[in-house]
Design a protein around this motif. Sequence first.
Motif, PDB file in Angstrom:
ATOM      1  N   PRO A  76      10.839   6.749   2.004  1.00  0.00           N
ATOM      2  CA  PRO A  76      10.452   6.259   0.666  1.00  0.00           C
ATOM      3  C   PRO A  76      11.536   5.403   0.007  1.00  0.00           C
ATOM      4  CG  PRO A  76      10.877   8.635   0.636  1.00  0.00           C
ATOM      5  CD  PRO A  76      10.855   8.219   2.077  1.00  0.00           C
TER       6      PRO A  76
ATOM      7  N   SER B 200      -0.240 -10.959  -5.380  1.00  0.00           N
ATOM      8  CA  SER B 200      -1.093 -10.184  -6.301  1.00  0.00           C
ATOM      9  C   SER B 200      -1.663 -11.031  -7.437  1.00  0.00           C
ATOM     10  CB  SER B 200      -0.324  -8.980  -6.840  1.00  0.00           C
ATOM     11  OG  SER B 200       0.967  -9.342  -7.239  1.00  0.00           O
TER      12      SER B 200
ATOM     13  N   ALA C  29       0.841  -1.205   0.000  1.00  0.00           N
ATOM     14  CA  ALA C  29       0.000   0.000   0.000  1.00  0.00           C
ATOM     15  C   ALA C  29       0.878   1.258   0.000  1.00  0.00           C
ATOM     16  CB  ALA C  29      -0.922  -0.003   1.216  1.00  0.00           C
ATOM     17  N   ALA C  30       1.962   1.225   0.774  1.00  0.00           N
ATOM     18  CA  ALA C  30       2.872   2.372   0.832  1.00  0.00           C
ATOM     19  C   ALA C  30       3.548   2.617  -0.515  1.00  0.00           C
ATOM     20  CB  ALA C  30       3.931   2.143   1.908  1.00  0.00           C
ATOM     21  N   ALA C  31       3.725   1.540  -1.291  1.00  0.00           N
ATOM     22  CA  ALA C  31       4.357   1.664  -2.612  1.00  0.00           C
ATOM     23  C   ALA C  31       3.346   2.021  -3.694  1.00  0.00           C
ATOM     24  CB  ALA C  31       5.049   0.349  -2.966  1.00  0.00           C
ATOM     25  N   GLY C  32       2.065   2.197  -3.288  1.00  0.00           N
ATOM     26  CA  GLY C  32       1.037   2.573  -4.258  1.00  0.00           C
ATOM     27  C   GLY C  32       0.521   1.418  -5.088  1.00  0.00           C
ATOM     28  N   LEU C  33       0.784   0.175  -4.644  1.00  0.00           N
ATOM     29  CA  LEU C  33       0.288  -0.994  -5.371  1.00  0.00           C
ATOM     30  C   LEU C  33      -1.178  -1.246  -5.005  1.00  0.00           C
ATOM     31  CD1 LEU C  33       3.357  -3.380  -4.881  1.00  0.00           C
ATOM     32  CD2 LEU C  33       2.771  -2.075  -6.922  1.00  0.00           C
ATOM     33  N   PRO C  34      -1.932  -1.948  -5.862  1.00  0.00           N
ATOM     34  CA  PRO C  34      -3.322  -2.265  -5.515  1.00  0.00           C
ATOM     35  C   PRO C  34      -3.380  -3.103  -4.229  1.00  0.00           C
ATOM     36  CG  PRO C  34      -2.825  -2.870  -7.806  1.00  0.00           C
ATOM     37  CD  PRO C  34      -1.527  -2.491  -7.167  1.00  0.00           C
TER      38      PRO C  34
ATOM     39  N   TYR D 219       6.905   4.414   6.649  1.00  0.00           N
ATOM     40  CA  TYR D 219       7.189   4.255   5.219  1.00  0.00           C
ATOM     41  C   TYR D 219       7.124   5.603   4.496  1.00  0.00           C
ATOM     42  CZ  TYR D 219       6.616  -0.806   5.935  1.00  0.00           C
ATOM     43  OH  TYR D 219       6.743  -2.098   6.371  1.00  0.00           O
ATOM     44  N   ARG D 220       6.187   6.447   4.887  1.00  0.00           N
ATOM     45  CA  ARG D 220       6.096   7.783   4.256  1.00  0.00           C
ATOM     46  C   ARG D 220       7.371   8.586   4.516  1.00  0.00           C
ATOM     47  NH1 ARG D 220       0.559   7.249   5.558  1.00  0.00           N
ATOM     48  NH2 ARG D 220       0.744   8.225   7.611  1.00  0.00           N
TER      49      ARG D 220
END
Length: 289
Positions: A270, A288, A136-141, A266-267
Amino acid sequence: MHHAPSPFRGVEPPEGFGLVVGNCQAESMRIVLDAPDRPTVRVPPVHEMDAADVERLHELLPRASFLVAQPVRDDYHGLRLGTRQLAASLAPTARLVTFPVVRYAGLHPFQAALHVDGIEEVPPIVAYHDIRTLAAAAGLPALPLLDRRAVQQVESDSLAELRHREEAIDVAASDLLRPTSAEVMRTINHPGNGVWIPLAERVLSALGLPGGPTDPGRPLLNAVRAPLEDWVVDAWGLPEAPRRSWIVDGVEVDPALVAEAHAEWYRAHPDFVAAAIVRLRDLVGRWSR
């Protein structure tokens, strides 16, 4: 009663002592090997040792009757801590037995323990990464829960990696890890007593020493216990009930609190997230599908 360990620096070790060297797992191995007729000297984990510790270790090695070691590469952290370097300081009569660093994902297929070069800090509350929070932190679904087959595939991948490392090691642990119960592993890299006792039996046999392992009378590596999620319990048909919470130093911690604290971490890091996702791409890929 448990035989008291000798201090590492500054105090004369007992006659016929042995040494156990490795990561945080080495102390558990030392505890189950230690007995009045085979005393051991407590050694700090290799990642905590400084130059003075290493000098002291090399002073003790020629006098030790045995060395039990997890494999460490030469010049680890710029210090003479490699297993071969330690073995070179042993007396010709001393025995060396190697045992593996045990990592097993069968009970915690959502978990990773990893370091990224240049980032020494660890996330708050627990120093373990949840693949779902990291993705989620990496912007993945959002990652779906794993079905039984996928849980067993993640487990199989982790066992294959351990077996590969065991090819160059004296005693194996991989066949002790099939998850008949949640007591096998507390986290992805903290085995329970059900692993340590039979593994110590193998080490004693390889050392040619009589007697059995010492029962510590308490759970080893028990400060942190990861959640036992219901879909993992179902995948293996475990006898235990699922447990949502972490247990940290005996206190239950809500996984939502951990996820929130880690997302914040995580924010702020990065570079860690980017490097971790690359390192964990195979595991993330299993999730996934």
